[in-house]
Design a protein around this motif. Sequence first.
Motif, PDB file in Angstrom:
ATOM      1  N   PRO A 169      43.470 -83.992  20.106  1.00  0.00           N
ATOM      2  CA  PRO A 169      43.766 -83.821  18.680  1.00  0.00           C
ATOM      3  C   PRO A 169      42.580 -84.293  17.823  1.00  0.00           C
ATOM      4  CG  PRO A 169      45.561 -84.932  19.819  1.00  0.00           C
ATOM      5  CD  PRO A 169      44.393 -84.930  20.747  1.00  0.00           C
ATOM      6  N   TYR A 212      44.689 -81.741  13.943  1.00  0.00           N
ATOM      7  CA  TYR A 212      44.809 -80.389  14.478  1.00  0.00           C
ATOM      8  C   TYR A 212      44.674 -80.423  15.994  1.00  0.00           C
ATOM      9  CZ  TYR A 212      43.443 -75.613  15.750  1.00  0.00           C
ATOM     10  OH  TYR A 212      43.353 -74.373  16.343  1.00  0.00           O
ATOM     11  N   ASN A 213      45.537 -79.681  16.668  1.00  0.00           N
ATOM     12  CA  ASN A 213      45.266 -79.398  18.070  1.00  0.00           C
ATOM     13  C   ASN A 213      45.596 -77.935  18.354  1.00  0.00           C
ATOM     14  OD1 ASN A 213      47.615 -78.895  19.838  1.00  0.00           O
ATOM     15  ND2 ASN A 213      48.251 -80.989  19.362  1.00  0.00           N
ATOM     16  N   LYS A 214      44.881 -77.398  19.306  1.00  0.00           N
ATOM     17  CA  LYS A 214      44.880 -75.962  19.549  1.00  0.00           C
ATOM     18  C   LYS A 214      46.270 -75.421  19.879  1.00  0.00           C
ATOM     19  CE  LYS A 214      42.625 -74.590  23.171  1.00  0.00           C
ATOM     20  NZ  LYS A 214      41.490 -74.290  24.080  1.00  0.00           N
ATOM     21  N   GLU A 215      47.096 -76.218  20.522  1.00  0.00           N
ATOM     22  CA  GLU A 215      48.407 -75.747  20.963  1.00  0.00           C
ATOM     23  C   GLU A 215      49.458 -75.802  19.862  1.00  0.00           C
ATOM     24  OE1 GLU A 215      49.459 -77.964  24.403  1.00  0.00           O
ATOM     25  OE2 GLU A 215      48.120 -76.844  25.729  1.00  0.00           O
ATOM     26  N   GLU A 216      49.409 -76.844  19.034  1.00  0.00           N
ATOM     27  CA  GLU A 216      50.464 -77.063  18.047  1.00  0.00           C
ATOM     28  C   GLU A 216      50.040 -76.794  16.623  1.00  0.00           C
ATOM     29  OE1 GLU A 216      51.954 -80.976  18.661  1.00  0.00           O
ATOM     30  OE2 GLU A 216      52.367 -80.648  20.795  1.00  0.00           O
ATOM     31  N   GLY A 217      48.756 -76.525  16.404  1.00  0.00           N
ATOM     32  CA  GLY A 217      48.277 -76.253  15.061  1.00  0.00           C
ATOM     33  C   GLY A 217      48.054 -77.533  14.271  1.00  0.00           C
ATOM     34  N   TYR A 219      49.186 -80.734  12.134  1.00  0.00           N
ATOM     35  CA  TYR A 219      50.268 -81.684  11.857  1.00  0.00           C
ATOM     36  C   TYR A 219      49.902 -82.459  10.602  1.00  0.00           C
ATOM     37  CZ  TYR A 219      53.015 -85.963  12.122  1.00  0.00           C
ATOM     38  OH  TYR A 219      53.830 -87.018  11.829  1.00  0.00           O
TER      39      TYR A 219
END
Length: 223
Positions: A169, A212-217, A219
């Motif tokens: 993240p 941001y993280n690639k899987e969850e977009g 937050y």
Amino acid sequence: MDFVRILVESLAGFAALFALTKVLGKSQITQITAFDFIAALVLGELVGNGLYDPEVGITQVLFAVTIWGILIYVTEWLTQKYRRTRSVLEGSPAIVIRRGQIQRDVMKKNKLDVNQLMHLLRDKDIFSIQEVEYAIFETNGSINVLKKYIHQAPTNEFFNAAPKEVVLPISIITDGELINENLKEIEWDEQQVLDEINKQGLTVKEVMYAEYNKEEGLYVMPY
């Protein structure tokens, strides 16, 4: 005039100690050995005494800080270059629990009592010595633990889980400010981040933290 002198010497002492910390590296901050502890006390005392002693000027303060800085640097160089000097200058890790049994002689040698040991174990979320197979008392005063097999947390390998990409993240907003340098690490640009925040009815200034993280977009945590 004394206030001006104290101000100038305070700034000089701060700059010297800050520069010394940068030169010696981050490991000096996190891994405090007995020598580092003594050096920190002496450096603080030197600068502190220099501030309030009118006979001690900036030159003497900087000279003393430089001498101690050289001593610390040489000590670190010796421990990196010659392995045998490490036990003398830095100390050696000690196994205080071996195969579930407290090593009383080792604890006595390291000036560690049972209450201190339990405190260190609780820092590792261990509340019973029965959970511990090995415990190593490190040179910086911390403890590292290997739990007994029955108390170890199961891993993905244990469950034969399929390999999966690990995603880091990235902090995008902290305290209402966009971190532009971190935008280079993600797949979104600044406008995409702003659009996502606007969708949630917020502005950047109203966001305490966003990552941001690639899987969850993205937050978003507002104030």
